[in-house]
Design an enzyme around this catalytic site. Sequence first.
Site, PDB file in Angstrom:
ATOM      1  N   MET A  40       0.845  -1.206   0.000  1.00 36.99           N
ATOM      2  CA  MET A  40       0.000   0.000   0.000  1.00 36.99           C
ATOM      3  C   MET A  40       0.871   1.243   0.000  1.00 36.99           C
ATOM      4  O   MET A  40       1.967   1.242   0.550  1.00 36.99           O
ATOM      5  CB  MET A  40      -0.944   0.037   1.208  1.00 36.99           C
ATOM      6  N   ASN A  41       0.373   2.314  -0.657  1.00 37.36           N
ATOM      7  CA  ASN A  41       0.954   3.626  -0.378  1.00 37.36           C
ATOM      8  C   ASN A  41      -0.146   4.619  -0.049  1.00 37.36           C
ATOM      9  O   ASN A  41      -0.965   4.308   0.839  1.00 37.36           O
ATOM     10  CB  ASN A  41       2.006   4.079  -1.399  1.00 37.36           C
ATOM     11  N   ASP A  42      -0.191   5.766  -0.645  1.00 34.56           N
ATOM     12  CA  ASP A  42      -1.003   6.892  -0.158  1.00 34.56           C
ATOM     13  C   ASP A  42      -2.421   6.551   0.297  1.00 34.56           C
ATOM     14  O   ASP A  42      -3.126   5.807  -0.385  1.00 34.56           O
ATOM     15  CB  ASP A  42      -1.202   7.925  -1.279  1.00 34.56           C
ATOM     16  N   GLN A  58      -3.784   3.454  -2.079  1.00 34.83           N
ATOM     17  CA  GLN A  58      -3.037   2.923  -3.219  1.00 34.83           C
ATOM     18  C   GLN A  58      -2.635   1.488  -2.881  1.00 34.83           C
ATOM     19  O   GLN A  58      -2.034   1.242  -1.829  1.00 34.83           O
ATOM     20  CB  GLN A  58      -1.800   3.790  -3.480  1.00 34.83           C
ATOM     21  N   ARG A 168      -1.379  15.056 -11.637  1.00 38.33           N
ATOM     22  CA  ARG A 168      -2.056  14.011 -10.856  1.00 38.33           C
ATOM     23  C   ARG A 168      -2.564  14.459  -9.489  1.00 38.33           C
ATOM     24  O   ARG A 168      -2.396  15.584  -9.078  1.00 38.33           O
ATOM     25  CB  ARG A 168      -1.112  12.827 -10.672  1.00 38.33           C
ATOM     26  N   GLU A 222       3.417  16.365  -4.863  1.00 30.90           N
ATOM     27  CA  GLU A 222       2.450  15.288  -5.004  1.00 30.90           C
ATOM     28  C   GLU A 222       1.351  15.503  -3.969  1.00 30.90           C
ATOM     29  O   GLU A 222       1.534  16.196  -2.970  1.00 30.90           O
ATOM     30  CB  GLU A 222       3.111  13.920  -4.789  1.00 30.90           C
ATOM     31  N   TRP A 302       9.482   7.026   0.587  1.00 26.67           N
ATOM     32  CA  TRP A 302       9.939   6.437  -0.680  1.00 26.67           C
ATOM     33  C   TRP A 302      11.454   6.234  -0.631  1.00 26.67           C
ATOM     34  O   TRP A 302      12.159   6.948   0.081  1.00 26.67           O
ATOM     35  CB  TRP A 302       9.606   7.361  -1.862  1.00 26.67           C
TER      36      TRP A 302
HETATM   37  C1  FRU Z   1       2.661   9.672  -3.969  1.00 23.03           C
HETATM   38  C2  FRU Z   1       2.385   9.123  -5.356  1.00 23.03           C
HETATM   39  C3  FRU Z   1       1.320   9.943  -6.042  1.00 23.03           C
HETATM   40  C4  FRU Z   1       0.746   8.983  -7.038  1.00 23.03           C
HETATM   41  C5  FRU Z   1       0.822   7.671  -6.284  1.00 23.03           C
HETATM   42  C6  FRU Z   1       1.071   6.475  -7.142  1.00 23.03           C
HETATM   43  O1  FRU Z   1       3.178   8.749  -3.084  1.00 23.03           O
HETATM   44  O2  FRU Z   1       3.590   9.098  -6.113  1.00 23.03           O
HETATM   45  O3  FRU Z   1       1.765  11.138  -6.618  1.00 23.03           O
HETATM   46  O4  FRU Z   1      -0.562   9.288  -7.399  1.00 23.03           O
HETATM   47  O5  FRU Z   1       1.853   7.811  -5.336  1.00 23.03           O
HETATM   48  O6  FRU Z   1       0.955   5.297  -6.411  1.00 23.03           O
END
Ligand code: FRU
Length: 494
Positions: A40-42, A58, A168, A222, A302
Amino acid sequence: MEKNMLKKDMLNKANQYAQNNKLNKRYKPIYHISPPIGWMNDPNGLCFFKGEYHAFFQYHPYESVWGPMHWGHAKSKDLINWEYLPVALAPDSECDEVGCFSGSAIEHDGKLFLIYTGVNRNERNQDMQTQCIAYSEDGINFKKIEQNPVLTAKDLPESCQKYSGEFRDPKVFIIEGTYYMVTVAKADDNKGQILMYKSNDLTNWEFVNIIYQNDKLGTMFECPDMFSLDGKDVMLMSPMFVPREAHRFHNLHSAVYVVGKLEDDSFKEEYHDEIDGGLDFYAPQTFFDGETRIMIGWLQSWGRTIPTHEMGHNWACSLSLPRELTLLDNKLIQRPVDFVCNYRKTQAKYTYQEVSGFKQFEYVKGDVCEIGLDVDVKNTNFFVINILKTDKEKASIIFNKEQGTLAFDRSAIKNTILGEEAIPVSSRYVPINLKDNKFSLNFFIDKCIVEIFVNGGEQVLSSTVYPEGEKAEIEFWADGVATLESLLCWQLRI
Ligand code: FRU
């Protein structure tokens, strides 16, 4: 018809994969959101819909590394105990075949709308980012709209044509019946910026302006956010590659808040700072639940190695505790939501305890717990709390009077984490305010997560830490005499 079949397959496939595959839960957080399996991310689409909190994220279920992005989904009545729901979005339509990137949620006509970045590949095999929409009647099953994408590179201002593939992370909000979107795009001069669009129906959008740029904040932003808080306007964003500045911006990418006023379609800045002084906090998003502005961030940086991935545990990363936001003299104050108190199971309480040299307290320990303390440091130069401790390792919270700082240090933990930063980062510090020679801490440990709230949320340090041993002792140390006026330890259970 064919498109729908494909969609059903990809969502089902992701859900089944999560059900049919196993993970190692040694480091899996108990009261923080983490992926059912995989990566998972954001946090995405945070909202309060029909009486329940929803958090999307994510999600790449198939591996514990980033991959084609889906939107995972969980809901909760209290922001702490989460029920994981079927995957909400999969990269299964023409406009998002490479991935469904970050975005937000908003209620419209009684339905829940998700506004996200669809990534696809153009004829020159370049990734292109567009803004897309899906909606749901029940808050669980989502349908992508026919009109997708609703914003493309053609809608970018002239100064953003060179990197038109970097557009984005739409965050949508409503002001007096009009929908506004803040989003990010890379400028031709290689700088980050925040753009604003507006709409009456969420489908047709009109460009308003480039509302914010800042040459000092890295190369690209972002995950922007914007809201009003205690009479000011506040923006959040996650700028990439911000150069180090004193204690700030030591991680590869950073999360920043900007306080000011949105006037004449431009954001007039009064103050900005990093949101969290820990090793792992990125891409936060907020929502309003009718009473409070609440923020959740990704508890990871990251460019770092992740022990659960390296050890083959089949999952990676988590989200922060939800935090209530307020402003005090333009500074962001963050406090964990009160709901977390409902999960306090056993309490240990000590008052007026002197610490001189090393000291432990019988009931103060654990790796799923909350600790609260008020300490008087008048008669000591250093005051240290070693947590997640065994005979061989520890992570440390270090007060240094001369420097006026509080640090979190994970360098003595066996499972080391490496990063892409030019200067390796295994500890970070923030300035700390003393009041009558005292300060207070509230910190939360949840297996591989440590979140430290200083002086009621004036500063927060959030980090991951993966100790090898499981004893999870807590030890205090002072070179002089520190007085713990109060020390509380609660074991937390869901
Ligand atoms: C931030 C990011 C966003 C993008 C997403 C992709 O962590 O890079 O800018 O939408 O993650 O997973």
